[in-house]
Scaffold this motif. Structure first.
Motif, PDB file in Angstrom:
ATOM      1  N   ASN A 173      65.258  49.285  33.752  1.00 32.88           N
ATOM      2  CA  ASN A 173      64.637  50.542  33.340  1.00 32.88           C
ATOM      3  C   ASN A 173      65.137  51.666  34.233  1.00 32.88           C
ATOM      4  OD1 ASN A 173      63.063  50.581  35.684  1.00 32.88           O
ATOM      5  ND2 ASN A 173      61.245  49.771  34.673  1.00 32.88           N
TER       6      ASN A 173
ATOM      7  N   ASP B 158      59.567  44.943  28.253  1.00 36.50           N
ATOM      8  CA  ASP B 158      58.409  45.829  28.173  1.00 36.50           C
ATOM      9  C   ASP B 158      57.967  46.124  29.606  1.00 36.50           C
ATOM     10  OD1 ASP B 158      55.830  46.939  28.047  1.00 36.50           O
ATOM     11  OD2 ASP B 158      55.389  45.911  26.164  1.00 36.50           O
TER      12      ASP B 158
ATOM     13  N   HIS C  66      55.576  47.854  30.757  1.00 36.36           N
ATOM     14  CA  HIS C  66      54.124  47.902  30.958  1.00 36.36           C
ATOM     15  C   HIS C  66      53.550  46.485  31.066  1.00 36.36           C
ATOM     16  CE1 HIS C  66      54.257  52.190  30.236  1.00 36.36           C
ATOM     17  NE2 HIS C  66      54.869  51.987  29.090  1.00 36.36           N
ATOM     18  N   GLU C  67      53.973  45.615  30.176  1.00 34.37           N
ATOM     19  CA  GLU C  67      53.495  44.233  30.199  1.00 34.37           C
ATOM     20  C   GLU C  67      54.361  43.325  31.081  1.00 34.37           C
ATOM     21  OE1 GLU C  67      50.713  43.329  28.818  1.00 34.37           O
ATOM     22  OE2 GLU C  67      50.360  45.306  27.917  1.00 34.37           O
ATOM     23  N   ARG C  68      55.522  43.843  31.445  1.00 35.31           N
ATOM     24  CA  ARG C  68      56.504  43.054  32.207  1.00 35.31           C
ATOM     25  C   ARG C  68      56.831  41.744  31.487  1.00 35.31           C
ATOM     26  NH1 ARG C  68      55.663  43.771  38.781  1.00 35.31           N
ATOM     27  NH2 ARG C  68      56.964  45.640  38.911  1.00 35.31           N
TER      28      ARG C  68
END
Length: 398
Positions: free
Chosen positions: A312, A385, A387-389
């Motif tokens: 990211n 993802d 946020h959820e990793r």
């Protein structure tokens, strides 16, 4: 001795994939040698051992063969663009859009890795001896040429050129066995020198085309990348050492934790058998196999590293273990592994060869990971993802 001869012969065959040649092309697409993903995550471009260049539409799950006469190390997507670089075996480099339109074309030496910035004013290419050149034609100038070794033949690895548009910098990495030295005393351009000093991890200015800092601490074959914002450089090598540093303080290198051993405490006496000498406070459980392998081991991870890649635009990156299908998630600035992901074995990702370390690629902006396959010319696409990793497999293309 026989293994060494086989290795050398294999590398010679791979070198031929860059040379000017009119050799017969295979109809079947061979394993991907280099993969690059567009910044928006919609496309990937790959150059293959069979000399094919393939454009993949990751949204529509389709592929298009752009050429069957391509330099096997020449696929590169320009950041924030729908254009990519590639070179044919007549030594012509193309800047080409996904719709097929050629924006630029020029003659160049056979490249063993190249990059271009989004303004298309900076073009940097490596030859087989890891010499670096900026520009092309009459404007081409050397920026690194200090020895015949290391290089592709002597190490069995490409030099990785990692570009940060935001930081106006780039990082190079290939083989590191040098302690820190004064950049002024050992310049990057030296005549009549056999062994070069710039095979390890170095931070460069895109403006001056000069090295800013040496980032030592790794050993043997090493891969390194710079974060999209230009603030962090992370590295891993075949000796099991992982490093990270902030580009504002390049003199201060930090070690990543070993997955099972933790971090050696530098201020303690050197005793590898004393567990008190290691900080294990931030470790997480490592994935284990149900049965031991043929060597008796059960760990599904390894500290030896074939590639690293940011997943990211902030600090998170992936560290790919040599021969392994499990990868570790790290945060730049944090020595501890955060999570482990299984890439799967059907098919196995292309982590078996340092000559194919660039067949593992990401789009940090789109959180997309693309890997080649060990035994065929396909790719596997994953999406992260933040946020959820979680890391989800989206497409296996064979």
């Amino acid at each position: 001795m026989l293994n060494s001869l086989v290795t050398i012969f294999t590398i010679f065959l791979l070198l031929a994939g860059c040379a000017t040649s009119k050799s017969n092309q295979k109809s079947e697409i061979g394993p991907a040698m280099v993969i690059s993903v567009s910044s928006d995550g919609h496309y990937a471009i790959s150059s293959h051992l069979s000399k094919h260049l393939v454009l993949w539409n990751l949204d529509q799950k389709t592929r298009q063969t752009v050429s069957s006469n391509a330099n096997i190390y020449s696929a590169y997507f320009i950041h924030n663009s729908d254009a990519f670089l590639w070179q044919d075996l007549n030594d012509q480099v193309y800047v080409q859009k996904i719709d097929g339109k050629v924006l630029d074309q020029f003659s160049h030496f056979p490249t063993y890795g190249h990059v271009m910035d989004e303004s298309m004013t900076h073009y940097i290419a490596s030859d087989d001896e890891w010499n670096l050149f900026h520009g092309h034609g009459e404007d081409m100038q050397p920026i690194l040429s200090d020895g015949d070794v290391p290089g592709v033949l002597s190490t069995g690895k490409l030099m990785h050129i990692s570009l940060s548009e935001a930081g106006n910098t780039f990082v190079t990495a290939g083989f590191d066995n040098r302690e820190r030295f004064d950049l002024q005393e050992r310049p990057p351009i030296v005549k009549d020198q056999s062994f070069g000093n710039y095979g390890g991890v170095f931070l460069w200015s895109l403006d001056s085309l000069k090295p800013i800092a040496q980032l030592p601490g790794n050993a043997s074959k090493v891969d390194a990348v710079i974060s999209p914002d230009g603030q962090w450089v992370v590295s891993g090598d075949e000796s099991g050492i992982g490093r990270f540093t902030h580009t504002d303080k390049p003199e201060k290198m930090h070690r990543m934790a070993s997955y099972t051993g933790g971090i050696f405490l530098d201020d303690s006496s050197y005793d590898l058998d004393d567990p008190r000498k290691f900080d294990k406070s931030g470790l997480i459980p490592v994935p284990m196999a149900e049965k031991p392998n043929r060597w008796g081991g059960r760990h599904l991870t390894t500290n030896t590293t074939v590639a690293v890649a940011f997943i990211n635009d902030s600090k998170e990156f992936l560290r790919f273990g040599t021969y392994k299908h499990w990868v570790a998630l790290f945060e730049a600035g944090n020595p501890w592994p955060q999570k482990y992901f299984d890439l799967g074995t059907d098919p196995h990702p292309s982590t078996f060869s340092y000559l194919r370390s660039l067949s593992i690629a990401t789009s940090p902006q789109a959180h997309v990971l693309v890997t080649g396959h060990v035994n065929d010319g396909g790719i596997t696409v994953y999406r992260y993802d933040p946020h959820e990793r979680t890391l989800t497999k989206e497409w296996v293309a064979e």
